[in-house]
Scaffold this active site. Structure first.
Site, PDB file in Angstrom:
ATOM      1  CG  ASP A  84      -2.017   0.967   1.297  1.00  0.00           C
ATOM      2  OD1 ASP A  84      -2.479   1.459   0.251  1.00  0.00           O
ATOM      3  OD2 ASP A  84      -2.446   1.381   2.415  1.00  0.00           O
ATOM      4  N   GLY A 180      -7.941   8.294   7.036  1.00  0.00           N
ATOM      5  CA  GLY A 180      -7.944   8.694   8.710  1.00  0.00           C
ATOM      6  C   GLY A 180      -9.641   9.175   8.620  1.00  0.00           C
ATOM      7  CG  ASN A 229      -7.352   0.982  -0.608  1.00  0.00           C
ATOM      8  OD1 ASN A 229      -7.787   0.351  -1.434  1.00  0.00           O
ATOM      9  ND2 ASN A 229      -5.875   1.367  -0.531  1.00  0.00           N
TER      10      ASN A 229
HETATM   11  P1  13P Z   1      -8.486   4.738   5.862  1.00  0.00           P
HETATM   12  O1  13P Z   1      -7.462   4.397   7.142  1.00  0.00           O
HETATM   13  O2  13P Z   1      -9.182   6.082   5.986  1.00  0.00           O
HETATM   14  O3  13P Z   1      -9.541   3.551   5.852  1.00  0.00           O
HETATM   15  O4  13P Z   1      -7.709   4.558   4.628  1.00  0.00           O
HETATM   16  C1  13P Z   1      -7.201   3.630   4.108  1.00  0.00           C
HETATM   17  C2  13P Z   1      -6.447   3.692   2.952  1.00  0.00           C
HETATM   18  O5  13P Z   1      -6.739   4.382   2.143  1.00  0.00           O
HETATM   19  C3  13P Z   1      -5.123   2.921   3.020  1.00  0.00           C
HETATM   20  O6  13P Z   1      -4.536   3.142   1.548  1.00  0.00           O
END
Ligand code: 13P
Length: 283
Positions: A84, A180, A229
């Site tokens: 990621d 977040g 995600n």
């Molecule tokens: P969140 O932490 O907002 O769910 O986002 C996760 C993300 O996009 C990881 O790439």
């Protein structure tokens, strides 16, 4: 099987559902996610950030752990092991060399031409190992972004240039979501989503999938989102359960009991997300 994301995401695109990308932080989280997705016969993408890789002991440790858990738990759904937000060619190469089946190269902080060049370099390397590549374009915000509606979304032209110039497998455009906790109401640009989907025919990825209400997620899937995600939502639900367990069981010191006390809450949320995304029984 540990697979790359190509077939998984193209099937989701064509059948209009989305595959969950859940971030993993340790062995227990990996087991909880694998078990719950397997119970629901849903494909899943295990996302690992560079920071999480470092925390767990490196790319090889993570790859070995996922491959071994997959085998030992008799998992029979397709699972993607995905880097990621890979920040450089070198990070993506290290993940590929150690057995990741998919990588994201995030060169979105560079001007378009440079983003294409770096992304293409990753694609050329990844192709030799049958590894799929996700790329990012535009500015997907962090939790520090106060007003989500003012984030600049990716232009259709830029998205097309990256797709054609780098021959990627999936695209993460900036569409108003932030990573977040949202400080305001998430405002997703569905029109732009649809246009990018139509012009590029790419499986689209929505980052910052936590904290967005269900109706918006369903609309996003109709507009072309094939991968959502999710990290923060799992972290919140797990830590809340662990905190309350510790408050009620002040004498407990066994780390297995402590980490496990978040299992049920986490698995419940995972199943809710799979239902929302429509990926159950789509293995
Ligand atoms: P969140 O932490 O907002 O769910 O986002 C996760 C993300 O996009 C990881 O790439």
């Amino acid at each position: 099987m540990i697979v790359n994301s190509k077939e998984m995401l193209e099937k989701a695109r064509d059948k209009k559902y989305a595959v969950a990308h859940f971030n993993i932080n340790n062995l227990e989280w990996t087991r909880f996610i694998l078990e719950e997705c397997n119970k629901n016969q849903s494909p899943v993408i295990l996302g690992v950030s560079e920071g999480a890789c470092k925390y767990m002991g490196g790319y090889k440790v993570v790859a070995d752990m996922v491959i071994d858990l997959h085998k030992s738990l008799n998992i029979d759904i397709p699972v993607v092991l995905h880097l990621d937000h890979g920040s450089s060619f070198e990070a993506c190469k290290e993940a590929i060399d150690n057995g990741f089946s998919s990588v994201m190269i995030d060169a979105s902080r560079y001007p378009l031409e440079e983003n294409i060049e770096i992304t293409k370099k990753v694609v050329d390397y990844a192709k030799k190992f049958n590894v799929t590549v996700e790329a990012e374009i535009g500015c997907i915000g962090g939790s520090e972004d106060e007003v989500t509606s003012e984030l600049k979304t990716t232009s259709v032209e830029d998205a097309l240039a990256l797709v054609q110039g780098a021959q990627i497998d999936s695209l993460a455009p900036a569409l108003g979501s932030v990573h977040g906790i949202y400080k305001g109401e998430p405002k997703l640009d569905f029109e732009k989503m649809k246009q990018i989907r139509e012009k590029t025919n790419m499986p689209l990825v929505l980052h910052g999938g936590s904290g967005i209400d269900d109706e918006k997620i369903k609309t996003a899937i109709q507009c072309g989102i094939c991968k959502l995600n999710i990290n923060t939502d799992l972290q919140i639900v797990w830590s809340k359960a662990v905190r309350s367990y510790l408050e009620e069981n002040k004498e407990v010191y066994d780390p297995r009991k402590i980490i496990k006390s978040g299992e049920e809450a986490m698995k419940k949320l995972i199943q809710e997300k799979l239902i929302l995304l429509g990926s159950i029984n789509q293995k």
